[in-house]
Write a protein that holds these residues in place. Sequence first.
Motif, PDB file in Angstrom:
ATOM      1  N   ASP A  65     -13.284  -9.068 -14.558  1.00  0.00           N
ATOM      2  CA  ASP A  65     -11.856  -9.394 -14.501  1.00  0.00           C
ATOM      3  C   ASP A  65     -11.282  -8.863 -13.186  1.00  0.00           C
ATOM      4  N   PRO A  66     -10.576  -9.717 -12.412  1.00  0.00           N
ATOM      5  CA  PRO A  66     -10.056  -9.248 -11.116  1.00  0.00           C
ATOM      6  C   PRO A  66      -9.069  -8.090 -11.244  1.00  0.00           C
ATOM      7  N   PHE A  67      -8.455  -7.945 -12.414  1.00  0.00           N
ATOM      8  CA  PHE A  67      -7.492  -6.864 -12.613  1.00  0.00           C
ATOM      9  C   PHE A  67      -8.095  -5.695 -13.395  1.00  0.00           C
ATOM     10  N   GLY A  68      -9.421  -5.725 -13.543  1.00  0.00           N
ATOM     11  CA  GLY A  68     -10.111  -4.640 -14.215  1.00  0.00           C
ATOM     12  C   GLY A  68     -10.293  -3.451 -13.292  1.00  0.00           C
ATOM     13  N   GLN A  69     -11.335  -2.679 -13.551  1.00  0.00           N
ATOM     14  CA  GLN A  69     -11.515  -1.423 -12.847  1.00  0.00           C
ATOM     15  C   GLN A  69     -11.767  -1.632 -11.358  1.00  0.00           C
ATOM     16  N   ALA A  70     -11.146  -0.768 -10.571  1.00  0.00           N
ATOM     17  CA  ALA A  70     -11.307  -0.765  -9.114  1.00  0.00           C
ATOM     18  C   ALA A  70     -10.960   0.638  -8.625  1.00  0.00           C
ATOM     19  N   ALA A  71     -11.405   0.954  -7.416  1.00  0.00           N
ATOM     20  CA  ALA A  71     -11.214   2.303  -6.885  1.00  0.00           C
ATOM     21  C   ALA A  71      -9.819   2.481  -6.301  1.00  0.00           C
ATOM     22  N   VAL A  72      -8.823   2.269  -7.133  1.00  0.00           N
ATOM     23  CA  VAL A  72      -7.434   2.415  -6.702  1.00  0.00           C
ATOM     24  C   VAL A  72      -6.635   3.010  -7.852  1.00  0.00           C
ATOM     25  N   LEU A  73      -5.773   3.978  -7.542  1.00  0.00           N
ATOM     26  CA  LEU A  73      -5.020   4.701  -8.563  1.00  0.00           C
ATOM     27  C   LEU A  73      -3.846   3.872  -9.049  1.00  0.00           C
ATOM     28  N   PRO A  74      -3.692   3.687 -10.363  1.00  0.00           N
ATOM     29  CA  PRO A  74      -2.515   2.983 -10.877  1.00  0.00           C
ATOM     30  C   PRO A  74      -1.226   3.695 -10.477  1.00  0.00           C
ATOM     31  N   LEU A  75      -0.200   2.927 -10.246  1.00  0.00           N
ATOM     32  CA  LEU A  75       1.110   3.516  -9.968  1.00  0.00           C
ATOM     33  C   LEU A  75       1.718   4.041 -11.267  1.00  0.00           C
ATOM     34  N   ASP A  76       2.784   4.817 -11.153  1.00  0.00           N
ATOM     35  CA  ASP A  76       3.425   5.464 -12.304  1.00  0.00           C
ATOM     36  C   ASP A  76       2.524   6.513 -12.944  1.00  0.00           C
ATOM     37  N   VAL A  77       1.551   7.015 -12.181  1.00  0.00           N
ATOM     38  CA  VAL A  77       0.693   8.102 -12.673  1.00  0.00           C
ATOM     39  C   VAL A  77       1.123   9.424 -12.043  1.00  0.00           C
ATOM     40  N   LEU A  78       1.168   9.463 -10.708  1.00  0.00           N
ATOM     41  CA  LEU A  78       1.576  10.692 -10.036  1.00  0.00           C
ATOM     42  C   LEU A  78       3.059  10.976 -10.254  1.00  0.00           C
ATOM     43  N   PHE A 125       0.803  -1.221   0.000  1.00  0.00           N
ATOM     44  CA  PHE A 125       0.000   0.000   0.000  1.00  0.00           C
ATOM     45  C   PHE A 125       0.837   1.272   0.000  1.00  0.00           C
ATOM     46  N   PHE A 126       2.149   1.148  -0.003  1.00  0.00           N
ATOM     47  CA  PHE A 126       3.022   2.322   0.039  1.00  0.00           C
ATOM     48  C   PHE A 126       2.808   3.186  -1.210  1.00  0.00           C
ATOM     49  N   GLU A 127       2.370   4.441  -0.985  1.00  0.00           N
ATOM     50  CA  GLU A 127       2.137   5.419  -2.045  1.00  0.00           C
ATOM     51  C   GLU A 127       1.087   4.965  -3.069  1.00  0.00           C
ATOM     52  N   VAL A 128       0.190   4.067  -2.649  1.00  0.00           N
ATOM     53  CA  VAL A 128      -0.956   3.676  -3.476  1.00  0.00           C
ATOM     54  C   VAL A 128      -2.189   4.370  -2.900  1.00  0.00           C
ATOM     55  N   HIS A 129      -3.005   4.978  -3.759  1.00  0.00           N
ATOM     56  CA  HIS A 129      -4.114   5.803  -3.302  1.00  0.00           C
ATOM     57  C   HIS A 129      -5.462   5.201  -3.663  1.00  0.00           C
ATOM     58  N   ARG A 130      -6.386   5.267  -2.711  1.00  0.00           N
ATOM     59  CA  ARG A 130      -7.777   4.876  -2.945  1.00  0.00           C
ATOM     60  C   ARG A 130      -8.482   6.029  -3.658  1.00  0.00           C
ATOM     61  N   HIS A 150      -1.243  -5.961 -17.421  1.00  0.00           N
ATOM     62  CA  HIS A 150      -0.489  -5.976 -18.689  1.00  0.00           C
ATOM     63  C   HIS A 150       0.141  -4.631 -19.034  1.00  0.00           C
ATOM     64  N   ARG A 151       0.169  -3.702 -18.077  1.00  0.00           N
ATOM     65  CA  ARG A 151       0.829  -2.428 -18.324  1.00  0.00           C
ATOM     66  C   ARG A 151       2.332  -2.540 -18.074  1.00  0.00           C
ATOM     67  N   MET A 152       3.101  -1.784 -18.852  1.00  0.00           N
ATOM     68  CA  MET A 152       4.540  -1.678 -18.640  1.00  0.00           C
ATOM     69  C   MET A 152       4.773  -0.672 -17.516  1.00  0.00           C
ATOM     70  N   GLN A 153       5.438  -1.120 -16.442  1.00  0.00           N
ATOM     71  CA  GLN A 153       5.630  -0.272 -15.270  1.00  0.00           C
ATOM     72  C   GLN A 153       7.046  -0.426 -14.727  1.00  0.00           C
ATOM     73  N   SER A 203      -2.368  13.690 -15.517  1.00  0.00           N
ATOM     74  CA  SER A 203      -3.664  13.327 -16.086  1.00  0.00           C
ATOM     75  C   SER A 203      -3.508  12.589 -17.404  1.00  0.00           C
ATOM     76  N   MET A 204      -2.536  12.982 -18.198  1.00  0.00           N
ATOM     77  CA  MET A 204      -2.303  12.286 -19.460  1.00  0.00           C
ATOM     78  C   MET A 204      -1.796  10.864 -19.205  1.00  0.00           C
ATOM     79  N   ARG A 205      -0.935  10.702 -18.211  1.00  0.00           N
ATOM     80  CA  ARG A 205      -0.503   9.341 -17.862  1.00  0.00           C
ATOM     81  C   ARG A 205      -1.697   8.526 -17.358  1.00  0.00           C
ATOM     82  N   TYR A 206      -2.588   9.171 -16.617  1.00  0.00           N
ATOM     83  CA  TYR A 206      -3.796   8.510 -16.120  1.00  0.00           C
ATOM     84  C   TYR A 206      -4.676   8.070 -17.286  1.00  0.00           C
TER      85      TYR A 206
END
Length: 328
Positions: free
Chosen positions: A256-269, A155-160, A283-286, A239-242
Amino acid sequence: MAKQAKYVYCNDLPSVAYATRTLANSPVLIINCEGRTIGVLGGALSLMCIGTERAEQIFVFDVLALEPFKSRLQPLFRILTNPAVKKAMWDCRNDFLEIQNEYNVMMTGIVDLQLAEIQARTTVKREGDYQHKCRFTRGGCSVPLQTINQNAELFFEVHRLQGMDACIRQAGLLTAGKDPEVVAMHRAAGSSIWMNRPLPPELLAYAAHDIELIGALYEDFKKGAWITPTNEPLLVAQSMRYAYSLFYQGRVPDDDPFGQAAVLPLDVLNESPGPKVQCHGCHRMQSLSCYSVRKQGGGFEARSNICRVCQIKLLMKRAKYPITWIAI
């Protein structure tokens, strides 16, 4: 019933021409889309709603009615792709994907208010680590605090994420909320109601009112210094990365368990430097900072096969997926 928003319904070329001339004179556009399960597998765009700054004028473009005239919409598309024109949105991912899929148009200059709210948690609200964790313990797909503490590294630096309705309520805006009759229609018949024609006036007004809500939040965020001339360029980059995070992931089924959820993807902020590797879940490159990393026998390091956000999604959705370790 909530007071209905005033709007221009654009379902032919003359109305589109009028809307385009009006929107071309606004330095800020407010954008929101409606459709059938937009952003997921089987999704389809129905309405593209665009307002001028402060939502003083709102245009509801009927995507289905305008289908024969796609080639005649280029003046409008040039506005959407102009980086000098800001586009205020709330969670831009689905709308960005659907507009690209429908018109092959990649919007630029997005200012995502959902990201502005997340940034304000630390810069303005001064939320601490405990408040950060507690956001995951509330609402749908909640995670017990004990589970969060046992998996603190995930959960480090992961946002709901927070929904627009909750933000409207917390801001104490006088703007009326969503029409409860339309919310009930959604619950009863699902999002396919947006694909029926003719659309009931209640649905058109509901779509237009979302532009009013986003416009009210945008002005409120500026007044509260959540969005300033200093931080807005960074917010646009985030926002463009988002927007591209879902575009790169692609459509997946709603369950899909990896589909949409109320959690912000990393490598956005923050866009981390160094090599990027593909997550087996989304399947994202991170970057490597998005994964769990641990020491293996022999002293070498290995990363998890799915990113930390995807691991959190499994916890939120009570789903199972094998975690394996890949040498770095």
